[in-house]
Design a protein around this motif. Structure first.
Motif, short mmCIF file in Angstrom:
data_model
loop_
_atom_site.label_atom_id
_atom_site.label_comp_id
_atom_site.label_asym_id
_atom_site.label_seq_id
_atom_site.Cartn_x
_atom_site.Cartn_y
_atom_site.Cartn_z
N MET A 1 0.62 -0.62 -0.19
CA MET A 1 -0.05 -0.18 -0.10
C MET A 1 0.85 0.98 -0.29
N ASP A 2 2.40 1.16 0.42
CA ASP A 2 3.07 2.36 0.94
C ASP A 2 3.86 3.28 -0.60
N MET A 3 3.65 2.46 -2.01
CA MET A 3 4.60 1.88 -3.26
C MET A 3 3.25 3.12 -4.04
N VAL A 7 2.93 6.74 -5.31
CA VAL A 7 2.50 6.57 -6.80
C VAL A 7 1.38 7.79 -7.02
N ILE A 8 0.21 7.66 -6.11
CA ILE A 8 -0.59 8.60 -5.59
C ILE A 8 -0.11 10.51 -5.43
N GLY A 9 1.24 9.97 -4.72
CA GLY A 9 1.39 11.62 -4.56
C GLY A 9 2.23 12.24 -5.87
N TRP A 10 3.00 11.33 -6.48
CA TRP A 10 3.49 11.70 -7.35
C TRP A 10 2.41 12.01 -8.35
N ILE A 11 1.58 11.90 -8.63
CA ILE A 11 0.75 12.24 -9.43
C ILE A 11 0.07 13.36 -9.24
#
Length: 93
Positions: A1-3, A7-11
């Motif tokens: 879930m951390d990955m 990814v959502i944070g980068w988006i």
């Protein structure tokens, strides 16, 4: 879930930086939301990498890193618009 969270944070970060770059760059640009996100993420990677090298390591999430990402996104936007304009002129003759 951390990955997935990363990814959502980068988006989300890419979207914010990309939208700010488009807002601050003068002129007309015809980009959709996915291209804006990619612009922001690319600017973040380049700007964050530049800031990391400039600082000699350290934390990538800092105000300097954010502004560096924003500046690199604006530069990428300008280069992309210039290349697109040059290509259109070449096609017209």
């Amino acid at each position: 879930m951390d990955m997935i969270g990363s990814v959502i944070g980068w988006i989300v970060f890419g979207l914010v930086v990309g939208l700010l770059a488009r807002l601050l760059h003068p002129g007309k640009d015809e980009m959709g939301l996915p291209a804006t996100i990619l612009l922001g993420v690319a600017g973040s990677l380049l700007g964050g990498g530049f800031w990391y090298l400039l600082q000699g390591g350290g934390d990538g999430f800092s105000p300097g890193g954010f502004f560096s990402a924003l500046i690199f996104s604006i530069v990428l936007l300008a280069v992309g618009l210039f290349a697109n304009d040059s290509r259109k002129r070449k096609l017209r003759g």
